[in-house]
Design a protein around this motif. Structure first.
Motif, PDB file in Angstrom:
ATOM      1  N   GLN A 283      14.276   1.504 -35.442  1.00  0.00           N
ATOM      2  CA  GLN A 283      13.109   1.169 -36.247  1.00  0.00           C
ATOM      3  C   GLN A 283      12.532   2.433 -36.876  1.00  0.00           C
ATOM      4  OE1 GLN A 283      10.716  -0.660 -33.229  1.00  0.00           O
ATOM      5  NE2 GLN A 283      11.589  -2.690 -33.554  1.00  0.00           N
ATOM      6  N   TRP A 284      12.044   2.294 -38.086  1.00  0.00           N
ATOM      7  CA  TRP A 284      11.490   3.440 -38.800  1.00  0.00           C
ATOM      8  C   TRP A 284      10.039   3.682 -38.422  1.00  0.00           C
ATOM      9  CZ3 TRP A 284      14.208   6.917 -41.371  1.00  0.00           C
ATOM     10  CH2 TRP A 284      15.482   6.568 -41.837  1.00  0.00           C
ATOM     11  N   GLU A 285       9.693   4.970 -38.288  1.00  0.00           N
ATOM     12  CA  GLU A 285       8.319   5.407 -38.051  1.00  0.00           C
ATOM     13  C   GLU A 285       7.969   6.446 -39.117  1.00  0.00           C
ATOM     14  OE1 GLU A 285       7.989   3.133 -34.448  1.00  0.00           O
ATOM     15  OE2 GLU A 285       6.482   4.083 -35.755  1.00  0.00           O
ATOM     16  N   LYS A 286       6.729   6.445 -39.545  1.00  0.00           N
ATOM     17  CA  LYS A 286       6.303   7.439 -40.535  1.00  0.00           C
ATOM     18  C   LYS A 286       5.231   8.340 -39.938  1.00  0.00           C
ATOM     19  CE  LYS A 286       3.177   4.098 -42.779  1.00  0.00           C
ATOM     20  NZ  LYS A 286       2.839   3.444 -44.063  1.00  0.00           N
ATOM     21  N   TYR A 287       5.222   9.581 -40.410  1.00  0.00           N
ATOM     22  CA  TYR A 287       4.377  10.621 -39.832  1.00  0.00           C
ATOM     23  C   TYR A 287       3.620  11.370 -40.917  1.00  0.00           C
ATOM     24  CZ  TYR A 287       7.648  10.219 -35.866  1.00  0.00           C
ATOM     25  OH  TYR A 287       8.430   9.764 -34.826  1.00  0.00           O
ATOM     26  N   ILE A 288       2.433  11.860 -40.537  1.00  0.00           N
ATOM     27  CA  ILE A 288       1.796  12.955 -41.251  1.00  0.00           C
ATOM     28  C   ILE A 288       1.954  14.166 -40.344  1.00  0.00           C
ATOM     29  CG2 ILE A 288      -0.330  13.931 -42.172  1.00  0.00           C
ATOM     30  CD1 ILE A 288      -1.316  11.187 -42.791  1.00  0.00           C
TER      31      ILE A 288
ATOM     32  N   LYS B 160      -3.245   8.688 -48.525  1.00  0.00           N
ATOM     33  CA  LYS B 160      -2.835   7.593 -49.408  1.00  0.00           C
ATOM     34  C   LYS B 160      -1.313   7.538 -49.506  1.00  0.00           C
ATOM     35  CE  LYS B 160      -6.989   7.388 -52.328  1.00  0.00           C
ATOM     36  NZ  LYS B 160      -7.520   7.557 -53.704  1.00  0.00           N
ATOM     37  N   LYS B 161      -0.702   8.694 -49.602  1.00  0.00           N
ATOM     38  CA  LYS B 161       0.761   8.757 -49.654  1.00  0.00           C
ATOM     39  C   LYS B 161       1.370   8.213 -48.373  1.00  0.00           C
ATOM     40  CE  LYS B 161       4.486  12.052 -50.674  1.00  0.00           C
ATOM     41  NZ  LYS B 161       4.799  13.483 -50.954  1.00  0.00           N
ATOM     42  N   PHE B 162       0.735   8.534 -47.252  1.00  0.00           N
ATOM     43  CA  PHE B 162       1.190   8.063 -45.948  1.00  0.00           C
ATOM     44  C   PHE B 162       1.091   6.540 -45.851  1.00  0.00           C
ATOM     45  CE2 PHE B 162      -0.238   6.916 -41.596  1.00  0.00           C
ATOM     46  CZ  PHE B 162       0.914   7.225 -40.900  1.00  0.00           C
ATOM     47  N   GLU B 163      -0.035   5.981 -46.290  1.00  0.00           N
ATOM     48  CA  GLU B 163      -0.235   4.532 -46.194  1.00  0.00           C
ATOM     49  C   GLU B 163       0.718   3.770 -47.105  1.00  0.00           C
ATOM     50  OE1 GLU B 163      -4.348   4.089 -47.095  1.00  0.00           O
ATOM     51  OE2 GLU B 163      -5.020   4.559 -45.042  1.00  0.00           O
TER      52      GLU B 163
ATOM     53  N   SER C  38       4.415  25.776 -45.394  1.00  0.00           N
ATOM     54  CA  SER C  38       3.006  26.066 -45.132  1.00  0.00           C
ATOM     55  C   SER C  38       2.076  24.902 -45.451  1.00  0.00           C
ATOM     56  CB  SER C  38       2.579  27.286 -45.965  1.00  0.00           C
ATOM     57  OG  SER C  38       2.782  27.048 -47.361  1.00  0.00           O
ATOM     58  N   GLU C  39       2.634  23.776 -45.898  1.00  0.00           N
ATOM     59  CA  GLU C  39       1.815  22.632 -46.287  1.00  0.00           C
ATOM     60  C   GLU C  39       2.105  21.435 -45.380  1.00  0.00           C
ATOM     61  OE1 GLU C  39       2.914  21.874 -50.276  1.00  0.00           O
ATOM     62  OE2 GLU C  39       1.916  23.639 -51.114  1.00  0.00           O
ATOM     63  N   PRO C  40       1.095  20.569 -45.159  1.00  0.00           N
ATOM     64  CA  PRO C  40       1.347  19.327 -44.416  1.00  0.00           C
ATOM     65  C   PRO C  40       2.229  18.395 -45.247  1.00  0.00           C
ATOM     66  CG  PRO C  40      -0.887  19.340 -45.284  1.00  0.00           C
ATOM     67  CD  PRO C  40      -0.330  20.708 -45.538  1.00  0.00           C
ATOM     68  N   ILE C  41       2.996  17.563 -44.579  1.00  0.00           N
ATOM     69  CA  ILE C  41       3.918  16.666 -45.281  1.00  0.00           C
ATOM     70  C   ILE C  41       3.852  15.269 -44.688  1.00  0.00           C
ATOM     71  CG2 ILE C  41       5.511  18.549 -45.806  1.00  0.00           C
ATOM     72  CD1 ILE C  41       7.372  17.378 -43.626  1.00  0.00           C
TER      73      ILE C  41
END
Length: 583
Positions: free
Chosen positions: A257-262, A221-224, A244-247
């Protein structure tokens, strides 16, 4: 002296009305731009607005004394600027002082504790596997939310960046120098190749679900919801995350151009990079490269993560290089990299390759900063100094005006109006330079503006004296203005060039607030040339046609008697005496 024929201009008079109209239109345009931008006052520096000044000293671990060098210090400045700007503080000043100090000036309104935590810690660099990827740009209204990238055919990625591993087998791509074989491809622009099928068309395959990508529902949800173009959102996304945690993180591709990642948990820490350098491919096939060498521990960790992700579909066959929560590169991997070395190649320029190498090196070097001093600057102290400076400047301006009125009388009106024009142009430009280039008005800059009053007044005096010299030689006012201007012009240009050159040299060789003085002095010197050429000279040319000035009125400042002009001697008739003896 014969009068000029009707309709013919005196040499050097030009079209004064056009010049005046041009500079007035410019002033109106600058004023309009100032109000349209929403900025009607100059940005103030830390000494006027108040804030915090932090002095950091760089220190290296035993055996790594060479880590404190100019290259790494400059890289540290860039990283600290990114950190402070991430707090929404675009007015901060970050600069080196000497060989091992960095000065950070943060204006009032910033959380001091948070800022000190940001600037006083070493850069955090991690290698994280990519779980999901999507566009970070705002979605157009009415369009569906961007989804994560699918799995492009490997052949479609063949034009990406190449990776080498000295311990790998036969090359899959172009061979590299020193016997290294290409063992994968690393994308240096933080963006995977476009999702495509084998026939080159877009792949309509839906993006993987949260469970397939290894991300939980809250992270998804944070990613979207993340929009990478928003600075606050990018900063909030990276805050409070642990290795140690996913971000969720953002990065820019080579097109800006901006790209977002998990991203998954950290697989390799930046401190496990033993060395990173930029070099050019000696065979000329791959252009600029970034070479990485890992420590023994990092070698095993890097081999494990590349072995794991190389068999996965895109974008999960990528790992992200994350610096302070931002993705600076996201290469993809085709084969395990087990040799302890890797090479990133692709569409690098020399500058971009060196920047990435510096980031990698800085995250690995045992370079830390010790907070040497923290000084709180109150706006009251700066305000008192500014008030004193403005009083001094006001006294100086009044003395200049009094001198002009007493000595030049009517001509002083032209000088005063020209000074007001110069002041208006200086003010509007300073206001607009605030949001444009981050110019902040500090006390030295105010001093530069005060010094400029004398420079501008000196130009008027040079011009007026040249005109008065022509009148002393017996010419009327209009010819005197036309003939005196070329001589005055040369003197003004030479004088202003020397002042501008001094300001430019001072700006280049100094740092900090002294640059504010040099910048303001250089700006006002350029404006002096503009005002004299496009306002003072055309205005005097027009007023020279008016009876008050042209007739040499005693209060015009151009009275021939006051200037010591003697009437021309008339030849008397010579009478011949009748008696030669009388002769």
């Amino acid at each position: 002296m014969a009068a000029p024929k009707k309709g013919r201009r005196q040499p050097g008079q030009g079209r004064p009305g056009r010049a005046l109209a041009l500079i007035l239109i410019t002033l109106v345009a600058l004023t309009g731009g100032m109000f349209l931008s929403g900025h009607t006052t100059p940005r103030l520096g830390i000494d006027l607005a108040g804030g915090t000044s932090i002095t950091l000293q760089a220190r290296s671990e035993p055996g790594q004394e060479s880590a404190v060098n100019q290259t790494n210090m400059n890289t540290a400045v860039g990283i600290i600027e990114r950190r402070v700007n991430g707090l929404g503080v675009s007015e901060a000043e970050v600069q080196t002082q000497g060989t091992d100090h960095i000065i950070v000036n943060i204006p009032k309104g910033t959380n001091e504790k948070q800022a000190r935590e940001q600037v006083g810690t070493t850069a955090q660099l991690f290698f994280r596997p990519v779980l999901q990827l999507a566009s970070g740009e705002p979605a157009p209204e009415g369009s569906p939310s961007p989804s994560a990238s699918g799995s492009p055919d490997e052949a479609e990625q063949g034009d990406g960046d190449k990776a080498t591993d000295g311990k790998s087998g036969e090359p899959e791509a172009t061979p590299t120098t020193q016997g290294r074989a290409a063992s994968g491809a690393l994308k240096a622009d933080a963006t995977p190749s476009p999702s495509a099928s084998a026939d080159g068309k877009a792949d309509p395959t839906p993006s993987p679900s949260a469970s397939e990508g290894g991300a939980d529902e809250a992270l998804m949800k944070k990613f979207e919801a993340l929009t990478c173009t928003d600075t606050e959102e990018r900063t909030d996304a990276a805050e409070g995350t642990k290795p140690s945690e996913p971000i969720v993180a953002c990065g820019q591709n080579s097109q800006g151009q901006w790209e977002k990642y998990i991203l998954g948990p950290s697989a390799v820490a930046g401190t496990e990079i033993d060395d990173a350098t930029a070099a050019i491919d000696q065979q000329g096939a791959q252009g600029w490269l970034v070479n990485m060498e890992f420590t023994n521990k990092g070698k095993k960790q890097f081999a494990d993560v590349t072995t794991d992700i190389s068999a996965k579909p895109s974008p999960q066959n990528q790992f992200a290089i994350v610096l302070d929560g931002d993705v600076v590169s996201a290469p993809y991997v085709r084969e395990p990299l087990t040799g302890g070395t890797a090479q990133i190649s692709g569409s690098f320029t020399q500058e971009s390759a060196q920047d990435l190498a510096n980031m990698l090196s800085y995250g690995a070097l045992p370079l830390s900063f010790v907070e040497e001093s923290v000084t709180s600057v109150t706006a009251a102290l700066g305000g008192e100094q500014l008030e004193a400076g403005l009083i001094a400047g006001g006294i100086g301006l009044i003395l200049v005006i009094v001198y002009l009125v007493v000595y030049y009388r009517g001509l002083s009106l032209i000088a005063i109006i020209s000074l007001l024009m110069s002041a208006a142009l200086t003010y509007t430009i300073m206001v607009l330079l605030g949001p444009a280039i981050g110019f902040a008005l500090n006390l030295p800059a105010v001093c530069g503006a005060i010094v400029a009053i004398g420079i501008t007044a000196d130009s008027f005096i040079v011009f007026f004296e040249r005109v008065r010299d022509e009148i002393r030689e017996g010419r009327s006012l209009q010819p005197a203005v036309a003939r005196g201007w070329p001589r005055a012009r040369r003197t003004i240009l030479v004088s202003d060039f020397v002042s501008f050159l001094s300001a430019a040299v001072l700006f280049v060789v100094t740092v900090g607030k002294v640059q504010g003085f040099a910048f303001t002095l250089g700006l006002t010197t350029l404006l002096d040339v503009v005002v004299v050429f496009f306002f003072t000279k055309p205005l005097l040319t027009i007023l020279a046609r008016k009876k008050f000035f042209a007739s040499g009125h005693p209060w015009s400042g151009l009275d021939p008697k006051r200037l010591g002009v003697k009437p021309p001697l008339r030849r008397a008739r010579r009478t011949v005496p009748a008696d030669p003896k009388e002769a």
